[in-house]
Write a protein that holds these residues in place. Structure first.
Motif, mmCIF file in Angstrom:
data_model
loop_
_atom_site.group_PDB
_atom_site.id
_atom_site.type_symbol
_atom_site.label_atom_id
_atom_site.label_comp_id
_atom_site.label_asym_id
_atom_site.label_seq_id
_atom_site.Cartn_x
_atom_site.Cartn_y
_atom_site.Cartn_z
ATOM 1 N N LYS A 239 30.749 -33.588 1.413
ATOM 2 C CA LYS A 239 31.032 -32.584 0.059
ATOM 3 C C LYS A 239 29.605 -31.834 -0.111
ATOM 4 O O LYS A 239 29.722 -30.744 -0.402
ATOM 5 C CB LYS A 239 31.426 -33.516 -1.115
ATOM 6 C CG LYS A 239 32.973 -33.902 -0.972
ATOM 7 C CD LYS A 239 33.388 -34.447 -2.248
ATOM 8 C CE LYS A 239 34.591 -35.190 -2.283
ATOM 9 N NZ LYS A 239 34.854 -36.267 -3.050
ATOM 10 N N GLU B 187 24.470 -27.193 -9.721
ATOM 11 C CA GLU B 187 25.023 -26.161 -9.010
ATOM 12 C C GLU B 187 25.894 -26.772 -7.785
ATOM 13 O O GLU B 187 27.150 -26.442 -7.497
ATOM 14 C CB GLU B 187 24.150 -25.008 -8.435
ATOM 15 C CG GLU B 187 24.916 -24.050 -7.641
ATOM 16 C CD GLU B 187 25.754 -23.130 -8.690
ATOM 17 O OE1 GLU B 187 25.883 -23.088 -9.718
ATOM 18 O OE2 GLU B 187 26.853 -22.820 -7.955
ATOM 19 N N LEU B 188 25.259 -27.507 -6.952
ATOM 20 C CA LEU B 188 25.862 -28.473 -5.927
ATOM 21 C C LEU B 188 27.119 -29.116 -6.520
ATOM 22 O O LEU B 188 28.451 -29.218 -5.999
ATOM 23 C CB LEU B 188 24.999 -29.191 -5.290
ATOM 24 C CG LEU B 188 23.993 -28.467 -4.290
ATOM 25 C CD1 LEU B 188 22.983 -29.582 -3.686
ATOM 26 C CD2 LEU B 188 24.491 -27.596 -3.168
ATOM 27 N N ALA C 88 28.563 -27.822 0.218
ATOM 28 C CA ALA C 88 28.237 -27.091 -0.894
ATOM 29 C C ALA C 88 26.737 -26.354 -0.726
ATOM 30 O O ALA C 88 26.429 -25.349 -1.044
ATOM 31 C CB ALA C 88 27.886 -27.881 -2.195
ATOM 32 N N SER D 296 27.484 -23.375 1.519
ATOM 33 C CA SER D 296 28.132 -22.230 0.854
ATOM 34 C C SER D 296 26.798 -21.520 -0.095
ATOM 35 O O SER D 296 26.873 -20.398 -0.200
ATOM 36 C CB SER D 296 29.040 -22.622 -0.229
ATOM 37 O OG SER D 296 28.674 -23.193 -1.552
ATOM 38 N N MET D 297 26.034 -22.477 -0.608
ATOM 39 C CA MET D 297 24.917 -22.011 -1.222
ATOM 40 C C MET D 297 23.907 -21.196 -0.220
ATOM 41 O O MET D 297 23.280 -20.089 -0.780
ATOM 42 C CB MET D 297 24.320 -22.932 -2.093
ATOM 43 C CG MET D 297 24.720 -23.284 -3.598
ATOM 44 S SD MET D 297 23.688 -24.233 -4.314
ATOM 45 C CE MET D 297 22.549 -23.117 -5.137
ATOM 46 N N LYS E 233 28.958 -28.565 -9.169
ATOM 47 C CA LYS E 233 30.062 -27.796 -9.454
ATOM 48 C C LYS E 233 30.601 -27.243 -8.252
ATOM 49 O O LYS E 233 31.977 -27.050 -8.267
ATOM 50 C CB LYS E 233 29.385 -26.425 -10.409
ATOM 51 C CG LYS E 233 30.188 -25.745 -11.189
ATOM 52 C CD LYS E 233 29.613 -25.003 -12.201
ATOM 53 C CE LYS E 233 29.638 -23.437 -11.541
ATOM 54 N NZ LYS E 233 28.411 -22.554 -12.380
ATOM 55 N N ARG E 234 30.095 -26.756 -7.238
ATOM 56 C CA ARG E 234 30.582 -26.298 -6.032
ATOM 57 C C ARG E 234 31.534 -27.382 -5.517
ATOM 58 O O ARG E 234 32.552 -27.331 -4.757
ATOM 59 C CB ARG E 234 29.761 -25.739 -5.036
ATOM 60 C CG ARG E 234 29.147 -24.448 -5.703
ATOM 61 C CD ARG E 234 28.238 -23.799 -4.583
ATOM 62 N NE ARG E 234 27.660 -22.691 -5.384
ATOM 63 C CZ ARG E 234 27.441 -21.299 -4.724
ATOM 64 N NH1 ARG E 234 27.702 -21.451 -3.469
ATOM 65 N NH2 ARG E 234 26.970 -20.534 -5.306
ATOM 66 N N GLU F 213 32.825 -29.592 -6.850
ATOM 67 C CA GLU F 213 33.901 -30.328 -8.176
ATOM 68 C C GLU F 213 33.653 -31.884 -8.194
ATOM 69 O O GLU F 213 34.605 -32.707 -8.361
ATOM 70 C CB GLU F 213 35.150 -30.191 -7.770
ATOM 71 C CG GLU F 213 35.383 -28.512 -7.657
ATOM 72 C CD GLU F 213 37.072 -28.163 -7.060
ATOM 73 O OE1 GLU F 213 37.453 -29.027 -6.321
ATOM 74 O OE2 GLU F 213 37.317 -27.098 -7.188
ATOM 75 N N SER G 163 22.252 -17.850 -2.874
ATOM 76 C CA SER G 163 22.277 -18.163 -4.176
ATOM 77 C C SER G 163 20.890 -19.434 -3.839
ATOM 78 O O SER G 163 20.156 -19.469 -4.935
ATOM 79 C CB SER G 163 23.345 -18.691 -5.088
ATOM 80 O OG SER G 163 24.010 -19.781 -3.993
ATOM 81 N N ASP H 137 25.867 -17.654 0.512
ATOM 82 C CA ASP H 137 25.865 -16.295 -0.369
ATOM 83 C C ASP H 137 24.431 -16.062 -0.894
ATOM 84 O O ASP H 137 24.161 -15.311 -2.166
ATOM 85 C CB ASP H 137 26.916 -16.608 -1.609
ATOM 86 C CG ASP H 137 26.453 -18.020 -2.666
ATOM 87 O OD1 ASP H 137 25.438 -18.421 -2.370
ATOM 88 O OD2 ASP H 137 27.508 -18.402 -3.424
#
Lengths: 277, 241
Positions: free
Chosen positions: B212, B54-55, B216, B219-220, B57-58, B60, B225, B223
Motif C-alpha cells: 500500500k 499524505e501517504l 502511494a 503515485s506521489m 491519505k492516498r 486510505e 507532489s 504526479d
C-alpha cells in the motif's frame, strides 16, 4: 518569554513532573508491599515459600537494573500479548516468532493498535510502575528481612512467655519494632528510587530528563523559537528539582526516624528516654 | 465498583477490535529536523510528517504518530510497538536483512562533514556521528576515530564544544544548522553520497502494508507532489526524482 515557557512542548515537560511524582507515589507503596511479602516469605517455616522469597530477592538484586528494565518489560509485554493471542486468535497459522519479529494477530495487541494514544501511554506507565516495584520490592524485601531479624530475640521470647501465638507475636511485637531498624535501608531505597526515575525513558515513558534534553537542544529556524544549546540551563533546573526533592525527603525521613525510635529498646530510643523527650 | 473499573479498563485496552479500522502506527525519532522533529506545540512535524500524512491519505489508512529513541527504533518495530519506521532511515543492505523497505522517497542524499574550521582533520581526527546510522558505519570503516551519540543534536554539540573535530551527517540536516551558526560552523570538503535513499521501514512479514505504501509513493512520484514536498522542506536546489 512567557509564550516560550507555555509552548505545548513545555507543557509536556510540566506534565512529565506530574508523571514522575505519580510514579513515585504509586511505586513506593507497591514496592513496600512486594518487599513485605518477600520478607515474610523468606522468613517462612515452609521450604517452598522460603525459596520463593529468597529466590525473588537474590534474582532481582543480582541482575543489573538496566538489564532488568530492558529485558523484563519486553518479556512481560510479549507474554501478555502471546496469551491474549492464544485466546483470541486460535485459528492464526502464521508463526508468532519469525526471526527477530514478534507478531501476534491485530486483535491480540495490548493495547490495540487502534487505541487512543493515551491508552498506549497509560499501559506503558503501568508497565513502568510494575517493573520499578518489582526491582525496588526485592531490595525492600532484603531490608525488611534484615530488620525483622534485628528485633532482639528477648522481645519475642517475652511475648511468647505471655502466651501469644506466633501470629500475634509477629503482628504486635515484631512488626512494630522492626521499622526503626528498617528505616535507614528504606530511606536509602527511596532516595535511589527518586534518582532512578530517568530510567523511565527506557520504558518509553517520556520523563522530565527526556523533555529537558529535547527542549534544551539547539533549535534552528524550523522551530518557532530558535535558540543555541540550552541544555545546561534545563539540566540545572532538573538538578535543583532533584536536590530539593531529596532534601525534603531527608527532612521527613528524619522526623519519621525520631518518631519510630521513641520507646524502643535501641540506643536512639534510650537516648530519647534519658533526654526526657 | 472496583470490579467495574477494572472491567472498563480491560475493555478499553483489549476490546473494540471488531469496529477497529486498522490504525497504522508510524514510528519516528522526532529529533532530526527538517526530516522529523517535535515542534513547539509538542507534535511531530517536518518533511516526513507531511509526507506520511499524505501517504496515509492516498492509501486510505488511519495513521497515528509515535516517537521513540533512534537506538531502539528497529527492535521496537519488530516487537510490534508500531508498524512503520519513517525516520530519515536510509535503505542499505545491513538494515534490509532485518526489516523490509518501501521504495525510496528521497533520492540518495549526500552526507557532509561540518567543523569549526575548514581545515579540520577529517581523515584521522575524531568524528562525531549518530549511533547506528550509515554515517557512523562509514566513519568506522574510514581511518578516523568515531565518536557516537544517541541523538543528532548531541553530535553537533560535540563539535561546538571541541569534543569532536567534525560531525558527519545528512547534509540536509546540517545545512540549516551551518547557515544559522553565524559563521561558527563550516562545511568541510565535498559531499559523500551513501545509501540508497530514504525509505519507510516495515516488518518483513507485513507485505500487504508495504504494498500500500509503495503504491502511494509511486503515485506521489508520478504526479510530482513528492518533488514539490522535497523542495518545500530542503530548498529549491535539493535533489529530486
Amino acid at each position: 518569554m512567557s509564550c516560550y515557557l507555555t509552548s505545548g512542548k513545555h507543557l509536556n515537560l510540566y506534565w512529565a513532573f506530574g508523571t514522575v511524582l505519580l510514579l513515585l507515589a504509586v511505586t513506593a507503596p507497591v514496592a513496600m508491599t512486594f518487599g513485605f511479602l518477600g520478607a515474610m516469605a523468606a522468613r517462612s517455616q515452609h521450604l517452598v515459600l522460603r525459596l520463593i522469597g529468597k529466590g525473588y530477592t537474590a534474582m532481582v538484586r543480582g541482575v543489573p537494573d538496566i538489564v532488568f528494565f530492558l529485558f523484563f518489560v519486553i518479556a512481560l509485554d510479549q507474554g501478555i500479548e502471546y496469551l491474549n493471542h492464544l485466546i483470541r486468535c486460535p485459528d492464526w497459522t502464521d508463526p508468532v516468532r519469525n526471526g527477530l519479529e514478534f507478531r501476534v494477530c491485530p486483535e491480540a495487541k495490548v493495547p490495540l493498535g487502534a487505541s487512543e494514544q493515551w491508552v498506549h501511554q497509560f499501559y506503558g506507565f503501568m508497565l513502568a510502575v510494575l517493573t520499578f516495584s518489582l526491582v525496588f520490592g526485592a531490595f525492600a524485601a532484603n531490608v525488611l528481612y534484615g530488620a525483622m531479624q534485628a528485633v532482639p530475640r528477648a522481645q519475642l521470647e517475652t511475648a511468647e512467655a505471655y502466651g501469644l501465638t506466633q501470629r500475634q507475636v509477629f503482628r504486635r511485637i515484631l512488626v512494630p519494632q522492626m521499622w526503626v531498624y528498617a528505616l535507614p535501608g528504606l530511606s536509602n531505597l527511596w532516595m535511589i528510587l527518586i534518582k532512578a526515575t530517568p530510567l523511565l525513558f527506557l520504558l518509553g515513558v517520556q520523563d522530565i530528563v527526556y523533555w529537558a534534553r529535547e527542549l534544551g537542544g539547539a533549535k534552528t529556524q524550523a522551530f518557532d523559537y530558535p535558540h543555541p544549546d540550552w541544555r545546561l540551563y534545563y539540566f540545572l533546573f532538573l538538578l535543583v528539582f532533584y536536590l530539593a526533592f531529596t532534601r525534603l525527603s531527608e527532612i521527613v525521613l528524619n522526623r519519621v526516624s525520631a518518631r519510630l525510635s521513641r520507646g524502643q529498646a535501641t540506643a536512639a530510643g534510650e537516648a530519647m528516654r534519658k533526654a526526657g523527650i | 465498583m472496583k470490579k467495574l473499573l477494572i472491567a472498563t479498563a480491560l475493555m478499553a485496552l483489549t476490546a473494540g477490535a471488531a469496529l477497529a479500522q486498522q490504525t497504522v502506527r508510524m514510528g519516528t525519532e522526532g529529533a532530526y529536523p527538517p526530516y522529523n522533529f517535535i515542534n513547539d506545540a509538542g507534535e511531530v512535524d517536518g518533511f516526513e510528517r507531511e509526507l506520511g500524512d499524505e501517504l496515509c491519505k492516498r492509501a486510505e489508512l488511519t495513521c497515528e504518530w509515535v516517537t521513540t529513541d533512534w537506538d531502539s527504533i528497529i527492535p521496537n518495530l519488530q516487537s510490534g510497538n508500531y508498524d512503520t519506521i519513517i525516520a530519515g532511515m536510509n535503505i542499505n543492505e545491513e538494515r534490509s536483512k532485518v526489516i523490509s523497505f518501501t521504495q525510496n522517497y528521497t533520492p540518495p542524499a549526500p552526507s557532509a562533514y561540518v567543523a569549526l574550521s575548514p581545515d579540520a582533520d577529517i581523515k584521522t581526527g575524531v568524528i562525531a556521528a549518530q549511533v547506528n546510522t550509515i554515517q557512523s558505519g562509514y566513519i568506522a570503516a574510514s581511518g578516523a576515530t568515531l565518536l557516537e551519540f544517541a541523538t543528532p543534536d548531541e553530535t553537533v554539540a560535540a563539535v561546538r564544544n571541541g569534543e569532536a573535530d567534525a560531525v558527519f551527517a545528512d547534509k540536509d540536516f546540517l545545512v540549516p544548522i551551518v547557515n544559522e551558526s553565524n559563521g561558527e560552523l563550516v562545511i568541510v570538503s565535498e559531499d559523500v553520497t551513501l545509501g540508497g535513499g530514504i525509505g519507510m521501514g516495515l516488518r518483513q512479514s507485513d507485505t500487504e502494508l508495504r504494498g500500500k505504501f509503495d503504491a502511494a509513493i509511486t503515485s506521489m512520484k508520478a504526479d510530482g507532489s513528492l518533488n514539490a514536498l522535497i523542495k518545500k522542506w530542503f530548498g529549491e536546489d535539493a535533489d529530486v526524482f
